[in-house]
Design a protein around this motif. Structure first.
Motif, PDB file in Angstrom:
ATOM      1  N   ILE A   1      25.923  46.870  47.508  1.00 13.80           N
ATOM      2  CA  ILE A   1      25.160  45.697  47.944  1.00 13.80           C
ATOM      3  C   ILE A   1      24.622  44.994  46.709  1.00 13.80           C
ATOM      4  N   LYS A   2      25.051  43.753  46.521  1.00  9.81           N
ATOM      5  CA  LYS A   2      24.724  43.012  45.308  1.00  9.81           C
ATOM      6  C   LYS A   2      23.776  41.864  45.603  1.00  9.81           C
ATOM      7  N   CYS A   3      23.127  41.398  44.549  1.00 12.23           N
ATOM      8  CA  CYS A   3      22.250  40.230  44.664  1.00 12.23           C
ATOM      9  C   CYS A   3      23.133  38.987  44.859  1.00 12.23           C
ATOM     10  N   PRO A   4      22.782  38.117  45.823  1.00 12.71           N
ATOM     11  CA  PRO A   4      23.587  36.908  46.024  1.00 12.71           C
ATOM     12  C   PRO A   4      23.424  35.886  44.901  1.00 12.71           C
ATOM     13  N   HIS A   5      22.383  36.061  44.069  1.00 13.75           N
ATOM     14  CA  HIS A   5      22.102  35.089  43.013  1.00 13.75           C
ATOM     15  C   HIS A   5      22.469  35.606  41.620  1.00 13.75           C
ATOM     16  N   CYS A   6      22.658  36.927  41.482  1.00 11.64           N
ATOM     17  CA  CYS A   6      22.937  37.530  40.177  1.00 11.64           C
ATOM     18  C   CYS A   6      24.121  38.495  40.309  1.00 11.64           C
TER      19      CYS A   6
ATOM     20  N   VAL B   1      24.631  41.547  39.779  1.00  8.80           N
ATOM     21  CA  VAL B   1      24.136  42.913  39.642  1.00  8.80           C
ATOM     22  C   VAL B   1      23.895  43.497  41.028  1.00  8.80           C
ATOM     23  N   THR B   2      23.854  44.837  41.113  1.00  5.03           N
ATOM     24  CA  THR B   2      23.532  45.482  42.382  1.00  5.03           C
ATOM     25  C   THR B   2      22.027  45.453  42.608  1.00  5.03           C
ATOM     26  N   LEU B   3      21.640  45.520  43.876  1.00  4.59           N
ATOM     27  CA  LEU B   3      20.223  45.586  44.228  1.00  4.59           C
ATOM     28  C   LEU B   3      19.750  47.033  44.114  1.00  4.59           C
ATOM     29  N   THR B   4      18.490  47.221  43.723  1.00  4.69           N
ATOM     30  CA  THR B   4      17.915  48.547  43.531  1.00  4.69           C
ATOM     31  C   THR B   4      17.079  48.931  44.744  1.00  4.69           C
ATOM     32  N   LEU B   5      17.287  50.143  45.247  1.00  7.79           N
ATOM     33  CA  LEU B   5      16.549  50.618  46.410  1.00  7.79           C
ATOM     34  C   LEU B   5      15.163  51.093  46.003  1.00  7.79           C
ATOM     35  N   HIS B   6      14.141  50.676  46.763  1.00 10.47           N
ATOM     36  CA  HIS B   6      12.770  51.126  46.549  1.00 10.47           C
ATOM     37  C   HIS B   6      12.286  51.944  47.740  1.00 10.47           C
ATOM     38  N   ARG B   7      11.221  52.699  47.519  1.00  5.88           N
ATOM     39  CA  ARG B   7      10.759  53.661  48.521  1.00  5.88           C
ATOM     40  C   ARG B   7      10.374  53.003  49.836  1.00  5.88           C
TER      41      ARG B   7
ATOM     42  N   LEU C   1      26.703  35.818  14.900  1.00  2.92           N
ATOM     43  CA  LEU C   1      26.157  34.687  15.629  1.00  2.92           C
ATOM     44  C   LEU C   1      26.633  34.770  17.079  1.00  2.92           C
ATOM     45  N   THR C   2      25.693  34.796  18.001  1.00  4.56           N
ATOM     46  CA  THR C   2      26.002  34.847  19.427  1.00  4.56           C
ATOM     47  C   THR C   2      25.633  33.512  20.051  1.00  4.56           C
ATOM     48  N   LEU C   3      26.623  32.824  20.594  1.00  3.40           N
ATOM     49  CA  LEU C   3      26.400  31.551  21.274  1.00  3.40           C
ATOM     50  C   LEU C   3      26.587  31.771  22.774  1.00  3.40           C
ATOM     51  N   GLN C   4      25.522  31.555  23.533  1.00  2.86           N
ATOM     52  CA  GLN C   4      25.605  31.712  24.987  1.00  2.86           C
ATOM     53  C   GLN C   4      25.489  30.353  25.652  1.00  2.86           C
ATOM     54  N   ILE C   5      26.469  30.013  26.488  1.00  2.00           N
ATOM     55  CA  ILE C   5      26.412  28.773  27.250  1.00  2.00           C
ATOM     56  C   ILE C   5      26.216  29.121  28.718  1.00  2.00           C
ATOM     57  N   SER C   6      25.500  28.262  29.446  1.00  4.98           N
ATOM     58  CA  SER C   6      25.198  28.548  30.847  1.00  4.98           C
ATOM     59  C   SER C   6      25.166  27.250  31.652  1.00  4.98           C
ATOM     60  N   ASP C   7      25.470  27.375  32.927  1.00  9.27           N
ATOM     61  CA  ASP C   7      25.463  26.223  33.839  1.00  9.27           C
ATOM     62  C   ASP C   7      25.478  26.769  35.265  1.00  9.27           C
ATOM     63  N   HIS C   8      24.885  26.047  36.187  1.00 13.36           N
ATOM     64  CA  HIS C   8      24.914  26.489  37.573  1.00 13.36           C
ATOM     65  C   HIS C   8      26.234  26.116  38.248  1.00 13.36           C
ATOM     66  N   ARG C   9      27.059  25.302  37.549  1.00 19.58           N
ATOM     67  CA  ARG C   9      28.396  24.975  38.049  1.00 19.58           C
ATOM     68  C   ARG C   9      29.446  25.662  37.192  1.00 19.58           C
TER      69      ARG C   9
ATOM     70  N   VAL D   1      23.082  35.079  36.728  1.00 19.57           N
ATOM     71  CA  VAL D   1      21.672  35.434  36.891  1.00 19.57           C
ATOM     72  C   VAL D   1      20.961  34.265  37.535  1.00 19.57           C
ATOM     73  N   ASN D   2      20.382  34.516  38.703  1.00 22.56           N
ATOM     74  CA  ASN D   2      19.622  33.477  39.402  1.00 22.56           C
ATOM     75  C   ASN D   2      20.468  32.216  39.616  1.00 22.56           C
ATOM     76  N   ASP D   3      21.726  32.426  40.023  1.00 18.62           N
ATOM     77  CA  ASP D   3      22.677  31.351  40.324  1.00 18.62           C
ATOM     78  C   ASP D   3      23.111  30.563  39.092  1.00 18.62           C
ATOM     79  N   ILE D   4      22.889  31.108  37.904  1.00 15.01           N
ATOM     80  CA  ILE D   4      23.338  30.476  36.665  1.00 15.01           C
ATOM     81  C   ILE D   4      24.466  31.334  36.072  1.00 15.01           C
ATOM     82  N   TYR D   5      25.625  30.713  35.795  1.00 16.51           N
ATOM     83  CA  TYR D   5      26.757  31.417  35.195  1.00 16.51           C
ATOM     84  C   TYR D   5      26.649  31.351  33.668  1.00 16.51           C
TER      85      TYR D   5
END
Length: 761
Positions: free
Chosen positions: A477-482, A484-490, A670-678, A718-722
């Protein structure tokens, strides 16, 4: 300061208020070309009457933002005007150039407090009724079934007074509902304080509200701890260099428990005696409580603290105390570096190896590098300290760029490093032990409980279990916005630890509808539950991001453990960093190799650092300590060297690995990270960067500039950003900076695409 030539200057008129968000552009007259730099104070005409005002240059540019004929001209430079504000503005410009951000982002980082925050007074409700009147009011409330009033009376019987806001919200009361009780003389609503000063809790603690704290109160004639020979030699050598005007960065490599904090105190005392001020950076909010208490004992009210859990009003108050010279020293995480000290003489970065000093927001600055630049422009000394120095810092020390000092024995003569054992979890499985606790760790825990000693257990994961997946189709079961998997809490909820998305645990698999879904992995909550079953008489505390999310959560848990109110402290890695609990004689690393699987070239270094720091929590007094490392990779050099507390041995092996594969500090990255919601726009931007990288042989003839990517980030969404990443390697700092600016120009005009960069050397 390096001068940036230009013909237009962007200027802030008043940096103490919200106008920091608004800059005004002026023409630079030819007579001042080449004489201006970011941070300088200038005279300018301002307003309808062209009244002469002072302003700060934040940037020089050759691009006018308005019609040139309408721009006013700078009148002149304010001489001898190097202030804390001008230094911070220069630092913002340096960060913009070094890390690649907008000037506004950099300014908001170094000048975070812009206006005075007015907060509502802090109030409390006090029961003032005499016993007979109270019984009568209680009986009336019972007859008329005033449930909220009854709950209030019940609270006040247990604790008097109670906090106003918390109680009103909890019981769903209103001011109108409390007024009849006030008029009847039963309760009184009273103002406690405008807002909580972060040192008030410390003062109350030291004033004797708790017996063990009263013993620590500095009485008349109280003296600081006596330094051992090594501590004295290191502190005297650094002070001697300081008095001679030598400002080379110092690295103190001291084993855990060697007394680096006492050395820091000596250095601060020496500097403040010369009417200078000091900044002490610590990596974790959780370290603030113990650290501030020790420094308050030594320096009293001249110490203050800053951290992210403070309210805006509290932060403003401490910045004002720094600006006006009301304090000599400030303690806090990386944001405390920007305290506006006018007479800064010393910056100390404790546990300098921690990645908490790296900002994740633009500008993605490294507090160690920014501190070095601030020390340079303010004439201050920078001191780094760690039991496990970062590879970069230790390399610079070996090359002579930093002055290296060593502390090789523990500060207390009768204290020794913990005896460390490595447990092979594969052997535990062969012995039919499927518990998270190895047989050896269980044996040692039982021994400590029988002796009344304390233990710490940690794992690099919070929550109840790692993830929930379907046994039928295998889908997690994964996060719809990220990504990653969702973490189970007590409480039965599934939560994303990246964006905060939370849902109830489903009964059927969302992918195939199967009822066969179950949790996998183990988190801190599950360990707490298992420990409670295995040791039913043990008093257990848990410390992770979930239990410390409320204000003061770190202090409550740590102070309770320090008072001996728990036998076992379970938590994430935050519990094994920098704390000093004399009764702790056992530390258990439940899954030591989890961090070895991280998609990061630093994973071996981080594993070694974490295990070495963890071992340092045990046996810090006269009682010997033990460390148990549970792992599936008992022969890995990071784990073997950590068990032996052999930093030099680890450094040699790790540097061979870095040289072979071309990673910092052997080469620059040098690490260049690009991001966009599209995703489609991100793909186009990635194509543009790839085409740019293909031109390196033509742009830099004769230079080898290998690159990888652009590839998907380890967590792609992450949070709907690629997000995608391009890695570039080279030994030359200027080449990598030039490539970063090429990337900025390449992506200019691509709407929606954000660029962030990291530069490791």
């Amino acid at each position: 300061m390096r001068t940036l030539r230009g013909i237009y200057a962007n200027i802030i008129i008043d940096i103490s208020h919200e106008s920091v968000d608004r800059v005004f552009q002026y023409r630079v007259p030819e007579r001042l070309w080449g004489k201006l730099a970011a941070g300088q104070q200038v005279y300018i005409p301002f307003g309808a009457g062209n009244r002469r005002r002072k302003g700060y240059v934040v940037e020089l540019t050759d691009r006018p933002e308005y019609e040139v004929s309408k721009l006013k001209e700078i009148e002149g430079i304010v001489r001898e005007s190097v202030t804390a504000q001008s230094q911070l503005i220069w630092l913002a410009w340096w960060m913009k150039e070094r890390y690649g951000s907008t000037m506004n982002q950099a300014l908001k980082t170094v000048l975070p407090v812009k206006q005075k925050i007015k907060e509502a007074p802090k109030r409390q409700i006090r029961l003032i009724a005499k016993e007979d009147a109270f019984r009568e009011a209680l009986a009336l409330a019972q007859r008329r079934k005033y449930s909220a009033r009854l709950r209030l009376f019940s609270l006040l019987k247990e604790k008097n007074p109670v906090p106003y806001d918390e109680t009103v919200n909890r019981l769903n009361l209103t001011a109108a509902a409390l007024r009849p009780l006030e008029e009847a003389g039963l309760i009184r609503v009273e103002v406690v304080e405008k807002y909580r000063n972060p040192l008030l809790e410390m003062k109350r603690l030291l004033a004797g509200e708790r017996e063990e704290a009263a013993e620590a109160l500095p009485a008349a004639g109280w003296q600081p701890p006596v330094l051992n020979e090594q501590q004295r030699m290191v502190s005297q050598a650094i002070c001697r260099e300081y008095d001679q005007g030598i400002r080379s960065t110092c690295l103190i490599h001291g084993i855990t428990g060697s007394g680096k904090t006492e050395v820091y105190m000596e250095l601060i005392s020496h500097v403040t005696a010369q009417e200078k001020q000091a900044i002490l950076l610590i990596p974790e909010i959780s370290l603030t409580w113990q650290t501030v208490m020790r420094f308050y004992l030594r320096f009293g009210n001249r110490v203050s603290v800053l951290h992210s859990r403070m309210s805006a009003g509290e932060r403003y108050d401490q910045y004002e105390r720094a600006r006006t010279g009301d304090i000599d020293m400030i303690i806090g995480p990386r944001s405390a570096l920007f305290a506006p000290f006018e007479r800064l003489g010393l910056i100390i970065i404790d546990e300098e190896h921690e990645n908490a000093y790296q900002s994740e927001l633009a500008p993605r600055y490294d507090a160690r590098e920014a501190a070095g630049e601030l020390a340079r422009i303010s004439g201050a000394l920078l001191v780094l300290g760690s039991a496990t120095p970062s590879m970069e810092s230790y390399t610079k020390a070996l090359l002579g760029e930093y002055h290296l000092f060593k502390l090789t024995c523990r500060a207390k003569a009768d204290a020794a490093l913990a005896q460390t054992e490595i447990v092979d979890l594969r052997e535990e499985l062969r012995a039919k032990n499927r518990s998270i606790f190895s047989r050896r760790l269980k044996e040692l825990l039982e021994d400590r409980l029988s002796k009344g000693e304390q233990s710490m257990l940690f794992i690099n994961r919070r929550g109840y279990a790692n993830f929930v997946s379907c046994r039928s189709c295998g889908e997690a079961i994964k996060c719809p916005h990220c990504d990653v998997t969702l973490t189970l809490h007590r409480d039965g909820s599934l939560m994303c630890h990246y964006c905060g998305h939370r849902i109830a645990q489903p009964k059927l698999c969302p992918a195939c509808g199967s009822p066969y879904i179950a949790p996998f992995g183990t988190g801190t909550q599950k360990i707490e539950e298992m420990a409670a079953k295995m040791f039913p008489k043990a008093r257990i505390l848990r410390m992770d991001m979930d239990t410390t999310s409320k204000k003061g959560g770190h202090q409550e848990i740590l102070s309770a453990f320090a008072r001996g109110e728990a036998d076992i402290l379970i938590g994430t890695q935050m519990i094994v960093k920098g704390h000093d609990f004399p009764k702790v004689t056992l530390v258990g690393a439940l899954a030591a190799d989890l961090s070895l699987y991280a998609p990061d070239y630093r994973c071996n270094e981080e594993t070694f650092e974490l295990l070495t720091q963890a071992a340092g929590r045990a046996g810090r007094s006269s009682i010997p300590g033990n460390m148990v490392i549970q792992t599936y990779q008992p022969d890995h050099y990071s784990i073997q060297m950590a068990a032996r507390q052999d930093y030099e041995g680890f450094y040699e092996q790790e540097m061979n690995y870095r040289r072979l594969l071309g990673y910092p500090p052997a080469v620059g990255l040098l690490t260049l990270q690009i991001s966009d919601h599209r995703e489609d726009r991100l793909d186009r931007a990635a194509g543009a960067l790839a085409a740019m990288a293909e031109t390196f042989p033509d742009r830099f003839p004769g230079k080898q500039i290998p690159f990888i990517g652009p590839v998907n980030a380890p967590v792609y969404k992450v949070n709907d950003i690629y997000r995608k990443i391009l890695y570039i390697k080279n030994e030359n700092y200027d080449i990598l900076i030039h490539i970063r600016k090429m990337a900025e120009a390449c992506l200019e005009g691509l709407e929606g695409v954000a660029l962030q960069s990291d530069l490791d050397l």
